[in-house]
Write an enzyme that holds these catalytic residues in place. Structure first.
Site, short mmCIF file in Angstrom:
data_model
loop_
_atom_site.label_atom_id
_atom_site.label_comp_id
_atom_site.label_asym_id
_atom_site.label_seq_id
_atom_site.Cartn_x
_atom_site.Cartn_y
_atom_site.Cartn_z
CE LYS A 112 -4.27 -1.91 1.56
NZ LYS A 112 -5.50 -1.81 2.28
CE LYS A 194 -5.98 -7.92 -1.34
NZ LYS A 194 -6.81 -7.82 -0.20
CE LYS A 197 -11.97 -1.61 0.49
NZ LYS A 197 -11.59 -2.92 0.99
N1 AQP Z 1 -9.19 -11.17 -3.02
C1 AQP Z 1 -9.54 -11.68 -1.84
N2 AQP Z 1 -9.78 -13.01 -1.72
C2 AQP Z 1 -10.15 -13.55 -0.54
N3 AQP Z 1 -10.33 -12.82 0.59
C3 AQP Z 1 -10.13 -11.48 0.52
N4 AQP Z 1 -10.22 -10.49 1.43
C4 AQP Z 1 -9.90 -9.32 0.84
N5 AQP Z 1 -9.60 -9.52 -0.45
C5 AQP Z 1 -9.72 -10.86 -0.69
C6 AQP Z 1 -10.64 -10.69 2.82
O1 AQP Z 1 -11.79 -9.87 3.05
C7 AQP Z 1 -11.85 -9.53 4.44
C8 AQP Z 1 -12.21 -8.07 4.62
O2 AQP Z 1 -11.22 -7.29 4.01
P1 AQP Z 1 -11.01 -5.75 4.28
O3 AQP Z 1 -12.28 -5.06 4.44
O4 AQP Z 1 -9.99 -5.59 5.32
O5 AQP Z 1 -10.46 -5.28 2.91
P2 AQP Z 1 -9.12 -5.59 2.23
O6 AQP Z 1 -8.50 -6.87 2.62
O7 AQP Z 1 -8.28 -4.38 2.41
O8 AQP Z 1 -9.76 -5.73 0.81
P3 AQP Z 1 -9.31 -5.07 -0.50
O9 AQP Z 1 -10.44 -5.03 -1.42
O10 AQP Z 1 -8.08 -5.73 -0.97
O11 AQP Z 1 -9.01 -3.59 -0.07
P4 AQP Z 1 -7.83 -2.70 -0.55
O12 AQP Z 1 -7.98 -2.59 -2.01
O13 AQP Z 1 -8.08 -1.41 0.19
O14 AQP Z 1 -6.59 -3.41 -0.13
C9 AQP Z 1 -10.48 -9.90 5.02
O15 AQP Z 1 -10.62 -11.07 5.80
C10 AQP Z 1 -9.62 -10.17 3.82
O16 AQP Z 1 -8.63 -11.15 4.08
#
Ligand code: AQP
Length: 326
Positions: A112, A194, A197
């Site tokens: 990030k 992965k 968002k």
């Molecule tokens: N691609 C993924 N496959 C499986 N699990 C996933 N998680 C996130 N992406 C995947 C799981 O979703 C849960 C909630 O995640 P979060 O709200 O903490 O968001 P994040 O992990 O930051 O998701 P993003 O979309 O990847 O956000 P950005 O783009 O901001 O980094 C967690 O249990 C996570 O493991």
């Protein structure tokens, strides 16, 4: 005694299939077996710039999604992180237990920070310690998360063990629950990354609230691998990812999925996948629209009270042991 699970997601809008298949789906499945706490981690969301009015809205939207995918407020506690100030307070204490060198090793922070380059907040760096506080406050046994959180979970265990050693037995060292399939759903536009968002290409990510046309369009544009055969094969990551999603959405066994697509082409795979996803999302989207505001407030108020009771007891002990309270 019934074991406890804790997990959360950030109210940054746009819950996607990766979040659902990697985490939320398992929360729903585990909630009847464990005493369950599902948090809307809005303090985490603040680690990157947010519009204040929108953050409030997205926080409530995420609570609606929790309910709509099947989290049952009769058996699970749903609450907002900032409603329980013990999360922030414990974070300070654990900041004094965690090491800079440990946080510097966190790959999510490195990724990030690389993307942001400028104005990286201290909060983004400290994110894993806040996450450790979330989990440790509730004496959690198991944390159902996606694969990207594995390293943060290991850090949480290390912090718990170090605190217990230095100050006295206080925290349970929790285990991660990472599903065998679905723990890392990949981007539809780049199967090496992965699904996320914050992906530069919005077509890589199917959102739970996407309408039917958008879902169809995104799957239609999904990249594929060379070759024509449709079967599970990790060396062909694009097709493998699409099949994994199809298997999880439909509940068909991998064998049944392969049989279904035997002799068929990629267009059929994408079409069927879009159709199953649209069908799967329809009732979820309907429930999101039906949840009434008063009922939502009631659930979040109850959640806050239940969560605070437990969080307060843990923090009291921490304050006593660290000399912050007589
Ligand atoms: N691609 C993924 N496959 C499986 N699990 C996933 N998680 C996130 N992406 C995947 C799981 O979703 C849960 C909630 O995640 P979060 O709200 O903490 O968001 P994040 O992990 O930051 O998701 P993003 O979309 O990847 O956000 P950005 O783009 O901001 O980094 C967690 O249990 C996570 O493991």
């Amino acid at each position: 005694m019934t074991k406890r699970i804790f997990s959360g997601a950030q109210p940054t809008g746009n819950v996607h299939l990766g979040n659902y298949l990697g985490a939320l789906k398992n929360w729903v499945a585990l909630q009847h077996e464990y005493e369950s706490f599902f948090c809307i981690v809005n303090l985490h969301a603040l680690t990157i710039a947010q519009d204040p009015a929108l953050l409030i809205e997205k926080t409530r939207d995420l609570a609606r999604i929790y309910l709509a995918v099947g989290i049952d407020p009769q058996v699970s506690t749903i609450f907002i992180q900032s409603d329980v100030h013990e999360h922030a307070e414990l974070t300070w204490v654990l900041n004094c237990v965690a090491r800079m060198s440990e946080l510097e090793r966190m790959t999510q922070y490195k990724d990030k920070a690389r993307k942001q380059q400028e104005n990286i907040s201290v909060g983004l760096f400290d994110y894993p310690v806040l996450m450790a506080s979330d989990i440790l406050l509730y004496q959690t046994d198991l944390v159902p998360v996606g694969d990207d959180q594995r390293q943060h979970l290991e850090l949480t265990r290390d912090i718990a063990i170090r605190f217990n050693r230095d100050y006295g037995e206080t925290f349970k060292a929790p285990d991660a629950f990472i599903p065998k399939v679905g723990a890392r759903i990949m981007s539809l536009s780049d199967p090496a990354k992965k699904m996320s968002k914050s992906d530069d290409d919005p077509n890589g990510c199917v959102l739970l609230m996407d309408d039917a046309d958008t879902v169809q369009k995104k799957f239609k544009r999904a990249v594929t691998d060379s070759g024509t055969e449709i079967r599970f094969d990790v060396s062909r990551p694009a097709i493998n990812n699409l099949l994994e999603i199809y298997h999880l959405m439909t509940g068909k066994t991998p064998q049944a999925v392969e049989n279904h697509f035997a002799g068929k082409g990629y267009a059929q795979l994408k079409g069927d996948l879009a159709e199953s996803t649209v069908e799967f999302l329809r009732p979820i989207q309907q429930r999101v629209r039906e949840i009434n505001d008063e009922r939502l407030d009631e659930i979040l108020d109850q959640g806050r009270e239940k969560a605070r009771q437990i969080a307060r007891a843990t923090l009291e002990r921490v304050f006593h042991l660290t000399g912050l309270k007589r």
